[in-house]
Scaffold this motif. Sequence first.
Motif, PDB file in Angstrom:
ATOM      1  N   ILE F  23      70.586  58.517  65.078  1.00 44.39           N
ATOM      2  CA  ILE F  23      69.700  57.662  64.271  1.00 44.39           C
ATOM      3  C   ILE F  23      69.873  56.197  64.701  1.00 44.39           C
ATOM      4  O   ILE F  23      68.890  55.484  64.946  1.00 44.39           O
ATOM      5  CB  ILE F  23      70.014  57.808  62.752  1.00 44.39           C
ATOM      6  CG1 ILE F  23      69.631  59.213  62.263  1.00 44.39           C
ATOM      7  CG2 ILE F  23      69.298  56.731  61.940  1.00 44.39           C
ATOM      8  CD1 ILE F  23      70.022  59.500  60.809  1.00 44.39           C
ATOM      9  N   ARG F  24      71.132  55.765  64.818  1.00 39.12           N
ATOM     10  CA  ARG F  24      71.378  54.370  65.214  1.00 39.12           C
ATOM     11  C   ARG F  24      70.838  54.078  66.611  1.00 39.12           C
ATOM     12  O   ARG F  24      70.211  53.039  66.849  1.00 39.12           O
ATOM     13  CB  ARG F  24      72.876  54.069  65.143  1.00 39.12           C
ATOM     14  CG  ARG F  24      73.362  53.930  63.688  1.00 39.12           C
ATOM     15  CD  ARG F  24      74.825  53.499  63.586  1.00 39.12           C
ATOM     16  NE  ARG F  24      75.716  54.620  63.799  1.00 39.12           N
ATOM     17  CZ  ARG F  24      76.521  55.155  62.854  1.00 39.12           C
ATOM     18  NH1 ARG F  24      76.549  54.645  61.635  1.00 39.12           N
ATOM     19  NH2 ARG F  24      77.291  56.171  63.137  1.00 39.12           N
ATOM     20  N   THR F  26      68.431  55.724  68.255  1.00 38.09           N
ATOM     21  CA  THR F  26      66.972  55.841  68.280  1.00 38.09           C
ATOM     22  C   THR F  26      66.319  54.609  67.673  1.00 38.09           C
ATOM     23  O   THR F  26      65.311  54.107  68.167  1.00 38.09           O
ATOM     24  CB  THR F  26      66.539  57.112  67.504  1.00 38.09           C
ATOM     25  OG1 THR F  26      67.185  58.235  68.101  1.00 38.09           O
ATOM     26  CG2 THR F  26      65.032  57.294  67.547  1.00 38.09           C
ATOM     27  N   ARG F  27      66.898  54.142  66.568  1.00 41.12           N
ATOM     28  CA  ARG F  27      66.301  53.006  65.847  1.00 41.12           C
ATOM     29  C   ARG F  27      66.841  51.659  66.317  1.00 41.12           C
ATOM     30  O   ARG F  27      66.417  50.631  65.807  1.00 41.12           O
ATOM     31  CB  ARG F  27      66.568  53.158  64.348  1.00 41.12           C
ATOM     32  CG  ARG F  27      65.903  54.386  63.748  1.00 41.12           C
ATOM     33  CD  ARG F  27      66.183  54.420  62.257  1.00 41.12           C
ATOM     34  NE  ARG F  27      65.333  55.401  61.594  1.00 41.12           N
ATOM     35  CZ  ARG F  27      65.462  55.756  60.329  1.00 41.12           C
ATOM     36  NH1 ARG F  27      66.408  55.202  59.578  1.00 41.12           N
ATOM     37  NH2 ARG F  27      64.651  56.639  59.783  1.00 41.12           N
ATOM     38  N   LYS F  28      67.825  51.691  67.197  1.00 43.13           N
ATOM     39  CA  LYS F  28      68.460  50.445  67.650  1.00 43.13           C
ATOM     40  C   LYS F  28      68.858  49.588  66.441  1.00 43.13           C
ATOM     41  O   LYS F  28      68.550  48.401  66.354  1.00 43.13           O
ATOM     42  CB  LYS F  28      67.516  49.648  68.564  1.00 43.13           C
ATOM     43  CG  LYS F  28      67.044  50.431  69.799  1.00 43.13           C
ATOM     44  CD  LYS F  28      66.193  49.569  70.728  1.00 43.13           C
ATOM     45  CE  LYS F  28      65.297  50.426  71.623  1.00 43.13           C
ATOM     46  NZ  LYS F  28      65.925  51.647  72.183  1.00 43.13           N
ATOM     47  N   SER F  29      69.560  50.180  65.500  1.00 47.22           N
ATOM     48  CA  SER F  29      69.996  49.479  64.286  1.00 47.22           C
ATOM     49  C   SER F  29      71.210  50.208  63.717  1.00 47.22           C
ATOM     50  O   SER F  29      71.325  51.440  63.847  1.00 47.22           O
ATOM     51  CB  SER F  29      68.864  49.476  63.246  1.00 47.22           C
ATOM     52  OG  SER F  29      69.386  49.272  61.948  1.00 47.22           O
ATOM     53  N   TRP F  50      66.538  65.554  60.555  1.00 53.38           N
ATOM     54  CA  TRP F  50      66.479  64.436  61.506  1.00 53.38           C
ATOM     55  C   TRP F  50      65.753  64.831  62.796  1.00 53.38           C
ATOM     56  O   TRP F  50      64.942  64.071  63.336  1.00 53.38           O
ATOM     57  CB  TRP F  50      67.884  63.909  61.830  1.00 53.38           C
ATOM     58  CG  TRP F  50      67.877  62.991  63.022  1.00 53.38           C
ATOM     59  CD1 TRP F  50      68.478  63.200  64.237  1.00 53.38           C
ATOM     60  CD2 TRP F  50      67.190  61.727  63.139  1.00 53.38           C
ATOM     61  NE1 TRP F  50      68.225  62.169  65.088  1.00 53.38           N
ATOM     62  CE2 TRP F  50      67.430  61.246  64.444  1.00 53.38           C
ATOM     63  CE3 TRP F  50      66.397  60.974  62.268  1.00 53.38           C
ATOM     64  CZ2 TRP F  50      66.915  60.032  64.901  1.00 53.38           C
ATOM     65  CZ3 TRP F  50      65.870  59.757  62.726  1.00 53.38           C
ATOM     66  CH2 TRP F  50      66.134  59.304  64.025  1.00 53.38           C
ATOM     67  N   LYS F  54      62.627  62.816  64.056  1.00 50.80           N
ATOM     68  CA  LYS F  54      62.678  62.175  65.373  1.00 50.80           C
ATOM     69  C   LYS F  54      61.530  62.647  66.268  1.00 50.80           C
ATOM     70  O   LYS F  54      60.856  61.841  66.913  1.00 50.80           O
ATOM     71  CB  LYS F  54      64.029  62.469  66.044  1.00 50.80           C
ATOM     72  CG  LYS F  54      64.236  61.720  67.349  1.00 50.80           C
ATOM     73  CD  LYS F  54      65.576  62.097  67.998  1.00 50.80           C
ATOM     74  CE  LYS F  54      65.775  61.371  69.323  1.00 50.80           C
ATOM     75  NZ  LYS F  54      67.035  61.788  69.983  1.00 50.80           N
ATOM     76  N   ALA F  58      59.516  59.359  66.078  1.00 45.81           N
ATOM     77  CA  ALA F  58      60.193  58.448  67.003  1.00 45.81           C
ATOM     78  C   ALA F  58      60.011  58.856  68.465  1.00 45.81           C
ATOM     79  O   ALA F  58      60.834  58.516  69.307  1.00 45.81           O
ATOM     80  CB  ALA F  58      61.680  58.366  66.632  1.00 45.81           C
ATOM     81  N   GLU F  69      53.353  55.337  60.476  1.00 46.12           N
ATOM     82  CA  GLU F  69      54.048  54.941  59.237  1.00 46.12           C
ATOM     83  C   GLU F  69      53.058  54.814  58.073  1.00 46.12           C
ATOM     84  O   GLU F  69      53.379  55.154  56.932  1.00 46.12           O
ATOM     85  CB  GLU F  69      54.803  53.615  59.420  1.00 46.12           C
ATOM     86  CG  GLU F  69      56.024  53.697  60.307  1.00 46.12           C
ATOM     87  CD  GLU F  69      57.139  54.589  59.764  1.00 46.12           C
ATOM     88  OE1 GLU F  69      57.105  54.948  58.573  1.00 46.12           O
ATOM     89  OE2 GLU F  69      58.037  54.931  60.554  1.00 46.12           O
ATOM     90  N   ALA F  91      59.562  50.516  56.769  1.00 46.25           N
ATOM     91  CA  ALA F  91      59.420  50.856  58.195  1.00 46.25           C
ATOM     92  C   ALA F  91      58.111  50.304  58.766  1.00 46.25           C
ATOM     93  O   ALA F  91      58.068  49.793  59.889  1.00 46.25           O
ATOM     94  CB  ALA F  91      59.486  52.370  58.380  1.00 46.25           C
ATOM     95  N   LYS F  95      57.472  47.463  61.689  1.00 42.74           N
ATOM     96  CA  LYS F  95      56.636  47.718  62.872  1.00 42.74           C
ATOM     97  C   LYS F  95      55.408  46.820  62.915  1.00 42.74           C
ATOM     98  O   LYS F  95      54.469  47.085  63.664  1.00 42.74           O
ATOM     99  CB  LYS F  95      56.244  49.197  62.917  1.00 42.74           C
ATOM    100  CG  LYS F  95      57.416  50.061  63.387  1.00 42.74           C
ATOM    101  CD  LYS F  95      57.197  51.543  63.217  1.00 42.74           C
ATOM    102  CE  LYS F  95      58.486  52.277  63.656  1.00 42.74           C
ATOM    103  NZ  LYS F  95      58.601  53.603  63.055  1.00 42.74           N
TER     104      LYS F  95
END
Lengths: 137, 137, 137, 137, 137, 137
Positions: F23-24, F26-29, F50, F54, F58, F69, F91, F95
Amino acid sequence: MSTVKLPANPEADPRVKAVFDDIRATRKSDFINNVWRYLAFDPPLLDSVWRDVKAVMATPSALDPLTKEMLYIAVSVANGCGYCVHSHTAAARAKGMTPAQHAELLSIVALAGKTNHLATALQVPVDASFDQDHCRA
Amino acid sequence: MSTVKLPANPEADPRVKAVFDDIRATRKSDFINNVWRYLAFDPPLLDSVWRDVKAVMATPSALDPLTKEMLYIAVSVANGCGYCVHSHTAAARAKGMTPAQHAELLSIVALAGKTNHLATALQVPVDASFDQDHCRA
Amino acid sequence: MSTVKLPANPEADPRVKAVFDDIRATRKSDFINNVWRYLAFDPPLLDSVWRDVKAVMATPSALDPLTKEMLYIAVSVANGCGYCVHSHTAAARAKGMTPAQHAELLSIVALAGKTNHLATALQVPVDASFDQDHCRA
Amino acid sequence: MSTVKLPANPEADPRVKAVFDDIRATRKSDFINNVWRYLAFDPPLLDSVWRDVKAVMATPSALDPLTKEMLYIAVSVANGCGYCVHSHTAAARAKGMTPAQHAELLSIVALAGKTNHLATALQVPVDASFDQDHCRA
Amino acid sequence: MSTVKLPANPEADPRVKAVFDDIRATRKSDFINNVWRYLAFDPPLLDSVWRDVKAVMATPSALDPLTKEMLYIAVSVANGCGYCVHSHTAAARAKGMTPAQHAELLSIVALAGKTNHLATALQVPVDASFDQDHCRA
Amino acid sequence: MSTVKLPANPEADPRVKAVFDDIRATRKSDFINNVWRYLAFDPPLLDSVWRDVKAVMATPSALDPLTKEMLYIAVSVANGCGYCVHSHTAAARAKGMTPAQHAELLSIVALAGKTNHLATALQVPVDASFDQDHCRA
């Protein structure tokens, strides 16, 4: 009447054939019901939905197969999905649901519908003792 | 926050006391959860709802008590009733629902939510073989 | 089967004719679909609904016309409105929705149905960081 | 917690002030409830929603004001909108709804919830005599 | 198409005959609509549902009979129950609902549908003044 | 308040850690929102949900990320899932959704809610020209 055209010869696409073959093998039946035949308009979607259904509904697990079908019916009724009510009632019957069990399922679904509306109309606050989670940040 | 005032001393009304006593005797517990305490604003409504719940949920029947609670949860989730999801999850746990059964219940409810939406989006026609009724006028 | 009688010659009423003419002009098509023909049983209601639909769906805006139709389909599926799913799927197709886009729309709607049920079943508390509003009285 | 930020001084925008003034004049009250204050994040949306509410709910018509509020509550309960259940219950009470009428409203809403679920679970075919429309093409 | 077989001669069972006779006597009509004929597959369920409907809908009370039918329609629309929308629209018409009242009912139901969606999309916090209950533990 | 206990140290389980890491990445967070932290009570369910999210949300596809979204929000509103409305509104904003786009999304969702209720109340028959499927057996 549907919103996509029923594919004329869906198993000409090997991706569809693979899914249909797996449905037949898993269910030990030649019958492919309509939702799968319509989903064949998009083979990757068909594949992904079947995978999900097979993993949850056709794999031995903590709940017995008839209970699982009855839970599926309960959700489908509350969501107003006529097709799903039909297909899962047929599946539950195939797995041994008696008329008495069907009637009892209906009486629980109906009662839940009734008290769901009441609790929403009253906006009843949740009892503190129901909370599983006293330590969230 | 609720839409009716919680009665201050509800059991001063003998009709409420009779219902609360029956809830305690039936459940072998002193705990009266909020939905009953709020419904006490109208004793006849309280009495009629409890009668219905007792007959369906607290009377031995074709389905076992845990299955019945899980069906109740399934409908309540689909109807979006937060209070009912909480109260019946607590009841299912009190009747022995394990975390594994809870997780499986959630996976079935979630899958049904998914395919209910798909069948509705496709407007899939019901298979003739699902029809139980070929002779209606 | 409907709950009101389809007006036999609705455009005899000038209020209906004015709305139907505007529908035809706005859509550059002679086709008046059923919902408008049935709503004609009450000309003021017909007029008010068309005004609303025209302002939101047939006026250039921040979102492109196809995205707007797909959003309409998404809500209609979740609300279980068969007629609306049909009419807005036809409209989306007329505005260029490809089968691949349709399949993707369905996969998003289905996934949302799944996770909506999960979040409701878990009664997940909203993350503080999602709150836009820290200063309400 | 909300998904848009509550505007700090919404009436600085003359479009918002015009709507709020009309709400106060129409309702003969200084109180502006939250849904309007949040909708003020987009003045044209605020204006359009208030226009619709005023035309339907605050204009003398075939149904009396209390009946209209009770119908609004009924829909809001079935749709699970907590805010709307609260605001329209308050409005119905302000228009004279007695506790006995409130209890009866709840018993009808609950009963409809119950039989809605039953009819969906049974997939009961509609009686021919209910059809208003024997001549659709 | 239904999920249970329509009983061929339901009144051969005296429990069904007793309910059907009471429906005919209460409604002063020989017509038994489909939901009762299908529910006859399980006589105790039929009896319990009819008892509930009779107590709430066919007993003089604080609300007049037409208002009660309109409330039933409102809930049934929001729950997406086609059968119930049909049967209660027919009942409301039989109790005097005019086309103008029907149109107004529809406009209120539609408006509530609209603002229910808006309040949910905004996640509007409930105004403190709507709370009836400042003393819950 | 939730129906399962928030796991105290979920990443001690390597199956949970693997999902959270993905998750981190993929979301760069670093932010893991609550639904994932609660789903961690059952690592296989967490993993399966997930994977689904994804794959659909994603992964580059026919629809752009913001449209996806907004479709998710639309379904979540109609299903009344407060958590999901919050998380996907956040989200969408991340975006690039502007306040004007948000307001327009809301106006479409609200309009669809309105006409969904109308079409259901009228039980409008589907126009023959909407049917994609003239050859089903």
